[in-house]
Design a protein around this motif. Structure first.
Motif, short mmCIF file in Angstrom:
data_model
loop_
_atom_site.label_atom_id
_atom_site.label_comp_id
_atom_site.label_asym_id
_atom_site.label_seq_id
_atom_site.Cartn_x
_atom_site.Cartn_y
_atom_site.Cartn_z
N ALA A 217 48.12 14.88 46.42
CA ALA A 217 48.25 15.30 45.02
C ALA A 217 47.32 16.47 44.72
CB ALA A 217 47.95 14.13 44.10
N ALA A 218 46.12 16.43 45.28
CA ALA A 218 45.16 17.51 45.05
C ALA A 218 45.68 18.83 45.61
CB ALA A 218 43.81 17.16 45.67
N ILE A 219 46.23 18.79 46.81
CA ILE A 219 46.77 20.00 47.43
C ILE A 219 47.96 20.52 46.64
CG2 ILE A 219 47.95 20.89 49.49
CD1 ILE A 219 46.11 19.08 51.16
N ALA A 220 48.82 19.62 46.19
CA ALA A 220 49.98 20.03 45.39
C ALA A 220 49.55 20.69 44.09
CB ALA A 220 50.86 18.82 45.10
N ALA A 221 48.43 20.23 43.53
CA ALA A 221 47.95 20.80 42.27
C ALA A 221 47.26 22.14 42.46
CB ALA A 221 47.00 19.82 41.60
N GLY A 222 46.74 22.40 43.68
CA GLY A 222 46.10 23.68 43.92
C GLY A 222 44.71 23.64 44.54
N SER A 223 44.29 22.47 45.02
CA SER A 223 42.98 22.38 45.66
C SER A 223 42.89 23.34 46.85
CB SER A 223 42.73 20.94 46.15
OG SER A 223 41.54 20.88 46.92
N THR A 224 41.71 23.93 47.04
CA THR A 224 41.49 24.82 48.18
C THR A 224 40.55 24.21 49.21
OG1 THR A 224 39.56 25.98 47.29
CG2 THR A 224 41.73 26.79 46.61
N MET A 225 40.00 23.02 48.89
CA MET A 225 39.08 22.36 49.82
C MET A 225 39.17 20.86 49.62
SD MET A 225 34.94 22.88 50.23
CE MET A 225 35.11 24.57 50.82
N VAL A 226 39.46 20.12 50.70
CA VAL A 226 39.49 18.66 50.62
C VAL A 226 38.34 18.09 51.43
CG1 VAL A 226 41.96 18.49 50.16
CG2 VAL A 226 41.16 18.55 52.53
N ARG A 227 37.79 16.99 50.95
CA ARG A 227 36.61 16.38 51.55
C ARG A 227 37.01 15.07 52.22
NH1 ARG A 227 35.58 17.36 46.12
NH2 ARG A 227 35.47 15.11 45.75
N ILE A 228 37.00 15.06 53.54
CA ILE A 228 37.50 13.91 54.30
C ILE A 228 36.40 13.40 55.23
CG2 ILE A 228 39.30 13.05 55.82
CD1 ILE A 228 40.40 14.14 53.18
N GLY A 229 36.10 12.11 55.12
CA GLY A 229 35.06 11.53 55.96
C GLY A 229 35.54 10.42 56.87
N THR A 230 35.89 9.27 56.28
CA THR A 230 36.25 8.09 57.07
C THR A 230 37.43 8.34 57.99
OG1 THR A 230 35.42 6.67 55.29
CG2 THR A 230 36.88 5.66 56.91
N ALA A 231 38.42 9.09 57.52
CA ALA A 231 39.61 9.35 58.35
C ALA A 231 39.27 10.17 59.59
CB ALA A 231 40.67 10.07 57.52
N ILE A 232 38.12 10.84 59.58
CA ILE A 232 37.67 11.62 60.74
C ILE A 232 36.67 10.83 61.59
CG2 ILE A 232 36.42 13.69 61.50
CD1 ILE A 232 37.44 15.08 58.95
N PHE A 233 35.65 10.32 60.93
CA PHE A 233 34.52 9.72 61.66
C PHE A 233 34.55 8.20 61.72
CE2 PHE A 233 32.78 13.80 60.03
CZ PHE A 233 32.41 14.37 61.25
N GLY A 234 35.50 7.57 61.02
CA GLY A 234 35.53 6.11 60.98
C GLY A 234 34.69 5.58 59.83
N ALA A 235 34.71 4.26 59.68
CA ALA A 235 33.98 3.62 58.58
C ALA A 235 32.50 3.93 58.67
CB ALA A 235 34.22 2.12 58.61
N ARG A 236 31.88 4.05 57.50
CA ARG A 236 30.45 4.37 57.47
C ARG A 236 29.62 3.10 57.55
NH1 ARG A 236 32.60 7.78 53.25
NH2 ARG A 236 32.77 9.90 54.05
N ASP A 237 28.53 3.20 58.29
CA ASP A 237 27.58 2.10 58.40
C ASP A 237 26.31 2.52 57.67
OD1 ASP A 237 25.94 0.02 59.00
OD2 ASP A 237 25.96 0.29 61.17
N TYR A 238 26.23 2.16 56.39
CA TYR A 238 25.08 2.60 55.60
C TYR A 238 23.78 1.95 56.07
CZ TYR A 238 28.24 4.96 52.42
OH TYR A 238 29.18 5.82 51.89
#
Length: 239
Positions: free
Chosen positions: A210-231
């Protein structure tokens, strides 16, 4: 192929598909890999897979990674600070990061400008908008945007590049798009006023399409790249 390399390829494919569906080129959308709580070794895997822009939420943790890769002779990386910024941490951001996404008051912008080392280019900054009006989140209202943008635009040590938002979670695509569209309208208006404005940091794993369709120029992706976070495993440093 490592898991991170595989994940990055999948995320890039999803960005390209989302861009294609709305008639945009995938090159118009920058992937910011959110590496908070992840070790330098995970970042190194992403670098090996061609990723160059990384987002960090915790100042000291981010600085340690920046120094690690500088000491290793790694060049060409971009480091984005994307977490809440306390006044007493602004110098570290000004001295080490390339971008700060979370500017929401003149005091912080002024400190970043004054503390940016003269030998570095101006710090790229985004104004954070609390688009969903959540009390728990930082950011200004859209009604405050024009005033703050004008104040930041004249500061010599920073460069106004655009807007950032973290919308409230929504499961319905049409609702995600409606909120993203509000940000896109504000972004386009700001872009007309300031030639340096070119970045709308909007969209994470669940609302990226939805963000890209609206016009976002930068998306912030973490878990889908590095896996679940272990705080619990995060270095014991203050944010």
């Amino acid at each position: 192929m490592s898991e991170i390399t595989h994940n990055l390829a999948q995320v890039r494919e999803k960005i390209a598909a989302a861009a294609e569906r709305c008639g945009r080129a995938s090159e118009e959308v920058t992937l910011l890999a959110v590496s908070k709580t992840k070790p330098a070794s995970a970042v190194a895997e992403a670098i090996e897979a061609g990723q160059r822009a990384f987002g960090e939420n915790y100042v000291q943790e981010g600085v340690e990674k920046i120094r690690h890769f500088q000491d290793a002779g790694q060049t060409g990386l971009q480091w984005h600070f994307i977490g809440p910024l306390q006044s007493n941490k602004s110098r570290l951001v000004a001295e080490h990061f390339d971008w700060c996404h979370t500017v929401d008051r003149l005091r912080i912008a002024t400190r970043l400008s004054e503390q940016r080392p003269a030998h570095l280019p101006p710090l790229n900054v985004l104004i954070q908008v609390n688009i969903s009006d959540e009390q728990s989140k930082s950011g200004i209202t859209l009604s405050e945007l024009d005033t703050l943008a004008a104040e930041i635009a004249v500061l010599p040590g920073v460069r106004l590049r655009g807007l950032m938002a973290i919308p409230a979670p929504e499961t319905a695509y049409d609702r995600q798009f409606a909120v993203a569209h509000q940000m896109a309208v504000a972004f386009r208006a700001l872009k007309q006023q300031y030639p340096s404005v070119d970045t709308l940091s909007l969209g994470m794993t669940d609302d990226m399409d939805a963000a890209i369709a609206a016009g976002s120029t930068m998306v912030r992706i973490g878990t889908a790249i590095f896996g679940a976070r272990d705080y619990a495993a995060r270095p014991n440093v203050n944010s």
